[in-house]
Design an enzyme around this catalytic site. Structure first.
Site, PDB file in Angstrom:
ATOM      1  N   ARG A   1     -15.054  -1.049   6.000  1.00 45.59           N
ATOM      2  CA  ARG A   1     -15.608  -0.033   6.899  1.00 45.59           C
ATOM      3  C   ARG A   1     -16.524  -0.691   7.925  1.00 45.59           C
ATOM      4  O   ARG A   1     -16.521  -0.339   9.105  1.00 45.59           O
ATOM      5  CB  ARG A   1     -16.398   0.997   6.090  1.00 45.59           C
ATOM      6  CG  ARG A   1     -17.099   2.028   6.967  1.00 45.59           C
ATOM      7  CD  ARG A   1     -18.163   2.762   6.188  1.00 45.59           C
ATOM      8  NE  ARG A   1     -18.768   3.840   6.971  1.00 45.59           N
ATOM      9  CZ  ARG A   1     -19.861   4.491   6.615  1.00 45.59           C
ATOM     10  NH1 ARG A   1     -20.481   4.191   5.490  1.00 45.59           N
ATOM     11  NH2 ARG A   1     -20.350   5.446   7.367  1.00 45.59           N
TER      12      ARG A   1
ATOM     13  N   GLU B   1      -3.167  12.264  -1.721  1.00 45.89           N
ATOM     14  CA  GLU B   1      -2.891  10.839  -1.887  1.00 45.89           C
ATOM     15  C   GLU B   1      -1.714  10.568  -2.814  1.00 45.89           C
ATOM     16  O   GLU B   1      -0.894   9.678  -2.546  1.00 45.89           O
ATOM     17  CB  GLU B   1      -4.128  10.107  -2.430  1.00 45.89           C
ATOM     18  CG  GLU B   1      -5.196   9.827  -1.396  1.00 45.89           C
ATOM     19  CD  GLU B   1      -6.208  10.941  -1.281  1.00 45.89           C
ATOM     20  OE1 GLU B   1      -7.201  10.780  -0.546  1.00 45.89           O
ATOM     21  OE2 GLU B   1      -6.008  11.994  -1.941  1.00 45.89           O
TER      22      GLU B   1
ATOM     23  N   HIS C   1     -17.650   7.030  -4.113  1.00 44.36           N
ATOM     24  CA  HIS C   1     -16.741   6.552  -3.078  1.00 44.36           C
ATOM     25  C   HIS C   1     -16.666   5.022  -2.996  1.00 44.36           C
ATOM     26  O   HIS C   1     -15.867   4.493  -2.216  1.00 44.36           O
ATOM     27  CB  HIS C   1     -17.164   7.102  -1.711  1.00 44.36           C
ATOM     28  CG  HIS C   1     -16.795   8.527  -1.489  1.00 44.36           C
ATOM     29  ND1 HIS C   1     -17.148   9.536  -2.367  1.00 44.36           N
ATOM     30  CD2 HIS C   1     -16.077   9.132  -0.501  1.00 44.36           C
ATOM     31  CE1 HIS C   1     -16.684  10.689  -1.919  1.00 44.36           C
ATOM     32  NE2 HIS C   1     -16.024  10.466  -0.786  1.00 44.36           N
TER      33      HIS C   1
ATOM     34  N   ASP D   1     -22.414   6.880   1.002  1.00 39.46           N
ATOM     35  CA  ASP D   1     -21.547   7.800   0.256  1.00 39.46           C
ATOM     36  C   ASP D   1     -21.675   7.625  -1.249  1.00 39.46           C
ATOM     37  O   ASP D   1     -21.275   8.486  -2.019  1.00 39.46           O
ATOM     38  CB  ASP D   1     -20.086   7.623   0.679  1.00 39.46           C
ATOM     39  CG  ASP D   1     -19.787   8.336   1.983  1.00 39.46           C
ATOM     40  OD1 ASP D   1     -20.463   9.331   2.285  1.00 39.46           O
ATOM     41  OD2 ASP D   1     -18.881   7.892   2.712  1.00 39.46           O
TER      42      ASP D   1
ATOM     43  N   PRO E   1       8.339   8.879 -14.784  1.00 43.40           N
ATOM     44  CA  PRO E   1       7.022   9.522 -14.776  1.00 43.40           C
ATOM     45  C   PRO E   1       7.131  10.869 -14.066  1.00 43.40           C
ATOM     46  O   PRO E   1       7.479  10.931 -12.886  1.00 43.40           O
ATOM     47  CB  PRO E   1       6.160   8.531 -13.989  1.00 43.40           C
ATOM     48  CG  PRO E   1       6.860   7.214 -14.139  1.00 43.40           C
ATOM     49  CD  PRO E   1       8.312   7.550 -14.161  1.00 43.40           C
ATOM     50  N   LEU E   2       6.872  11.921 -14.774  1.00 53.20           N
ATOM     51  CA  LEU E   2       7.238  13.256 -14.280  1.00 53.20           C
ATOM     52  C   LEU E   2       6.525  13.613 -12.983  1.00 53.20           C
ATOM     53  O   LEU E   2       5.354  13.309 -12.782  1.00 53.20           O
ATOM     54  CB  LEU E   2       6.957  14.304 -15.355  1.00 53.20           C
ATOM     55  CG  LEU E   2       7.873  14.191 -16.573  1.00 53.20           C
ATOM     56  CD1 LEU E   2       7.459  15.166 -17.670  1.00 53.20           C
ATOM     57  CD2 LEU E   2       9.332  14.429 -16.188  1.00 53.20           C
TER      58      LEU E   2
ATOM     59  N   HIS F   1      17.134  11.643 -24.915  1.00 54.61           N
ATOM     60  CA  HIS F   1      16.861  13.052 -24.672  1.00 54.61           C
ATOM     61  C   HIS F   1      18.179  13.793 -24.449  1.00 54.61           C
ATOM     62  O   HIS F   1      18.679  13.855 -23.323  1.00 54.61           O
ATOM     63  CB  HIS F   1      15.961  13.213 -23.444  1.00 54.61           C
ATOM     64  CG  HIS F   1      14.624  12.536 -23.578  1.00 54.61           C
ATOM     65  ND1 HIS F   1      14.485  11.167 -23.520  1.00 54.61           N
ATOM     66  CD2 HIS F   1      13.377  13.042 -23.771  1.00 54.61           C
ATOM     67  CE1 HIS F   1      13.207  10.858 -23.673  1.00 54.61           C
ATOM     68  NE2 HIS F   1      12.519  11.966 -23.823  1.00 54.61           N
TER      69      HIS F   1
ATOM     70  N   ASN G   1      14.200  25.684 -18.591  1.00 53.63           N
ATOM     71  CA  ASN G   1      14.587  25.977 -19.981  1.00 53.63           C
ATOM     72  C   ASN G   1      13.408  26.387 -20.856  1.00 53.63           C
ATOM     73  O   ASN G   1      13.580  26.663 -22.042  1.00 53.63           O
ATOM     74  CB  ASN G   1      15.323  24.784 -20.597  1.00 53.63           C
ATOM     75  CG  ASN G   1      14.497  23.507 -20.587  1.00 53.63           C
ATOM     76  OD1 ASN G   1      13.308  23.519 -20.909  1.00 53.63           O
ATOM     77  ND2 ASN G   1      15.125  22.391 -20.228  1.00 53.63           N
TER      78      ASN G   1
ATOM     79  N   HIS H   1      14.554  18.233 -27.294  1.00 55.09           N
ATOM     80  CA  HIS H   1      14.102  17.555 -26.082  1.00 55.09           C
ATOM     81  C   HIS H   1      14.204  16.040 -26.182  1.00 55.09           C
ATOM     82  O   HIS H   1      14.920  15.412 -25.401  1.00 55.09           O
ATOM     83  CB  HIS H   1      12.663  17.948 -25.761  1.00 55.09           C
ATOM     84  CG  HIS H   1      12.101  17.240 -24.570  1.00 55.09           C
ATOM     85  ND1 HIS H   1      12.151  17.765 -23.302  1.00 55.09           N
ATOM     86  CD2 HIS H   1      11.484  16.024 -24.455  1.00 55.09           C
ATOM     87  CE1 HIS H   1      11.604  16.909 -22.457  1.00 55.09           C
ATOM     88  NE2 HIS H   1      11.182  15.851 -23.122  1.00 55.09           N
TER      89      HIS H   1
END
Length: 661
Positions: free
Chosen positions: A518, A410, A472, A468, A118-119, A29, A187, A263
């Site tokens: 749980r 998260e 879940h 739930d 990873p953006l 790039h 840009n 790019h």
């Protein structure tokens, strides 16, 4: 005031090392390094506190290239300033075994602070680095200041489109992390098109709404060194995190400038030549850096030695004045555990609890002796039981607290934990419901690549959380985590195994996930719960078995009850608790054979989750009892009966298997 000719030559050295490396690799790039070189030049030459001779100097500034596809910008700067990176390393860009992989990798290239690519992840990492700096400064700066550094991050349009960057930036603004400074390489081009096909929001206004100090460098091409310098100075003087939008031109100076063609692909030999001619750079040889330019850059790198020497003197004086605190920090920096930790004891009287309850008991028992333990949950600590009682909240202006309220974020929580971990000096933990690992999986994966020491706590671990319902109830999540290299996943069967899981996690040098229930689980007896070995015989180990039942978590007690039924029918049944696939498979052949003898082919696995991966243990002739469909909303007892998780049905399955054999 325009850049001086010397500025331009030094900036061009960055640009064309990057362009030549991409061209030689025929991959990479070039657009970001061409456009953002002036930002990198200004930061590294005028502001960044670093020492190439000691890349791990503790009080250095941290620089995170969140836009990791532009890695050659960073590699060029590291080479020029004198890190252990040679010109041959640049010439080996993206080649097997080189120090210059396609995206920056921690532990691979000296000077790289965290694995990015990873953006959006790098933005979260930078927030974590800034949190670590703030917490350590609040804890250890007594009379002398030994923790005082900035975290800088360079992000692009793609980073800011990804949701994780928004989550992390929102939290950073709330926390008023004034040592965090982010450059936005604005840009207006993405890989496939101009950004205006999808991304037309006012990004600066968004960051103002987050509570950041926002500035724009509005020069025509983003190359105004003095304007960038002034923006950085203003950012360092503001108590808020700072966002500096630098309006650049991708592929600056090339025939592809301002287009998405600059790019993600080499410019091409003819365009490389034209770009060098346009910017007044010799067209031959490749990887050319004038001697005086390289000498100037190396002097920039050498300045850090004096800064570190002065810091060493300050740190020495601080150590002399802070005996016990200094010993604590010295231990933490060496990543050595305390000689003694007050582990709780579980037994028949107190051990029959949900493993999330047991986990909370363990954490709070060791927290005082383990001051590096810091973390929190995604707005769920009353349910995950991960709040450290008596150790305060990490909040705006009060950074010594050890409970970080991440909010319902998260993905950012995972990325921030990566940053806290790689900063050095703290041991982060995170917590949320197990089903929501899907929200943070990219960050968990990067933790595994980083080999970052993090404890990921996941509670509400199975279909038995009940009412739930399927939205879940985790089904495929265990299989997903078990597939990640470098990640150790542990699903304890009771309070004692939970204790042993935490002991392992503290000793382990990489990331650990602890998956907890749980619902209340029975205490399975005083024993050597060999969690660190991944699996062990928990019932019926005195004789050669006819059938082996293998289970994890809440299903271990179910398997034991099924074994008792089989024992009553004259069938010798062994139960193996297998809390960690990864750890068990790391054991030697003799140990694994002692637990799962090869000549006993009648094997049944029991786990209230996907059966994917279980046939490596039960074999082709075995039976894997699990859930290869989603759950249902109902009380746990009703779910157990409907989905065949009863001792009677497990025993029947084992008997049927023996009959076939």
């Amino acid at each position: 005031m325009p850049n001086t000719p010397d500025d331009e030559r030094r900036i061009n050295a960055i640009r064309f090392l990057a362009v030549d490396a991409v061209q030689k690799a025929n991959s990479g790039h070039p657009g970001l390094p061409l456009g953002a070189a002036a930002t990198g030049y200004t930061l590294f030459s005028r502001h960044l506190k670093f020492n190439p001779a000691d890349p791990h100097w503790w009080d250095r500034d941290r620089f995170v290239l969140s836009a990791g596809h532009g890695s050659m910008l960073l590699y060029a700067l590291l080479y020029l300033t004198g890190y252990e990176l040679s010109l041959d390393d640049l010439k080996s860009f993206r080649q097997l075994g080189s120090k210059t992989p396609g995206h920056p990798e921690l532990h691979h290239t000296p000077g790289v602070e965290v694995t990015t690519g990873p953006l959006g992840q790098g933005v979260g990492n930078a927030v974590g680095l800034a949190i670590a700096e703030a917490q350590l400064a609040a804890t250890y700066n007594r009379e002398q200041t030994i923790v005082d550094h900035n975290t800088y991050c360079l992000a692009g349009d793609g980073d800011l489109m990804e949701g994780v960057s928004g989550e992390a930036s929102s939290l950073a603004g709330h926390l008023k992390l004034g040592k965090l400074i982010m450059f936005y390489d604005d840009n207006k081009i993405s890989l496939a098109a101009p950004t205006d096909v999808t991304f037309t929001e006012d990004v600066c206004a968004r960051y103002e709404a987050y509570g950041w100090h926002v500035q724009e460098v509005t020069s025509e091409d983003g190359n105004d060194v003095n304007a960038i310098d002034a923006a950085i100075n203003a950012a360092k003087g503001d108590p808020r995190p700072s966002f500096i939008a630098v309006h650049t031109i991708i592929g600056y100076g090339s025939p592809k400038a301002g287009t998405f063609g600059a790019h993600g692909e080499p410019l091409g030999a003819d365009n490389v030549k034209k770009t060098k001619e346009a910017l007044g750079w010799p067209t031959e040889p490749d990887f050319y850096v004038p001697d005086d330019v390289l000498a100037w850059w190396r002097e920039v790198g050498k300045k850090g030695a004096a800064l570190q020497s002065a810091w060493n003197d300050t740190y020495g004086a601080w150590k002399n004045a802070n005996g016990e605190l200094a010993s604590q920090l010295d231990r933490i920096r060496k990543q050595v555990l305390p000689a003694k930790l007050s582990w709780p004891a579980f037994n028949a009287e107190n051990g029959s609890v949900a493993t999330r309850e047991a986990g909370g008991t363990v954490m709070n028992a060791i927290a005082r002796e383990l001051p590096e333990l810091i973390g929190g949950s995604a707005d769920l600590d009353p349910s995950t039981k991960t709040y450290l009682k008596g150790f305060g909240d990490f909040k705006p202006g009060e950074y010594a607290g050890r409970n970080v309220h991440f909010g319902v974020r998260e993905h950012a929580m995972g990325a921030i934990a990566n940053g806290i971990s790689v900063h050095d000096g703290l041991l982060p933990f995170t917590a949320t419901f197990f089903n929501f690992v899907d929200y943070m999986k990219p960050a968990v994966r990067l933790a595994a690549i980083n080999k970052a020491k993090i404890v990921f706590v996941f509670t509400h671990d199975s279909v038995f959380l009940g009412e739930d319902g399927p939205t879940h109830q985790p089904i495929e999540q265990l299989a997903s985590l078990r597939a990640v290299p470098n990640l150790t996943t542990i699903r304890p069967a009771d309070s004692l195994e939970t204790l042993e899981a935490w002991k392992f996690a503290l000793d382990h040098k990489g990331p650990t996930t602890i998956v907890l229930s749980r619902q209340k689980l029975p205490y399975l007896g005083d024993r050597n719960a060999a969690v660190a070995r991944g699996g062990y015989v928990i019932h019926g180990g005195t004789a050669k078995p006819d059938v082996i039942l293998i289970a994890t978590g809440s299903e271990v007690s179910l398997a034991i009850e099924a074994a008792k039924i089989l024992d009553g029918q004259g069938t010798a049944a062994r139960v193996v608790s297998l809390p960690s696939f990864e750890l068990f498979e790391q054991q030697d052949d003799a140990y694994r054979e002692s637990v799962l003898p090869a000549d006993v082919r009648a094997r049944v696995s029991v786990e209230a989750a996907s059966t994917f991966g279980w046939h490596r243990f039960v074999g082709e002739r075995g039976v894997a009892i699990g859930l290869d469909h989603f759950g249902a909303s109902a009380p746990a007892a009703a779910i157990a009966k409907a989905f065949h998780f009863t001792p009677e049905e497990v025993a029947t399955a084992a008997s049927g298997l023996l009959a076939k054999a």
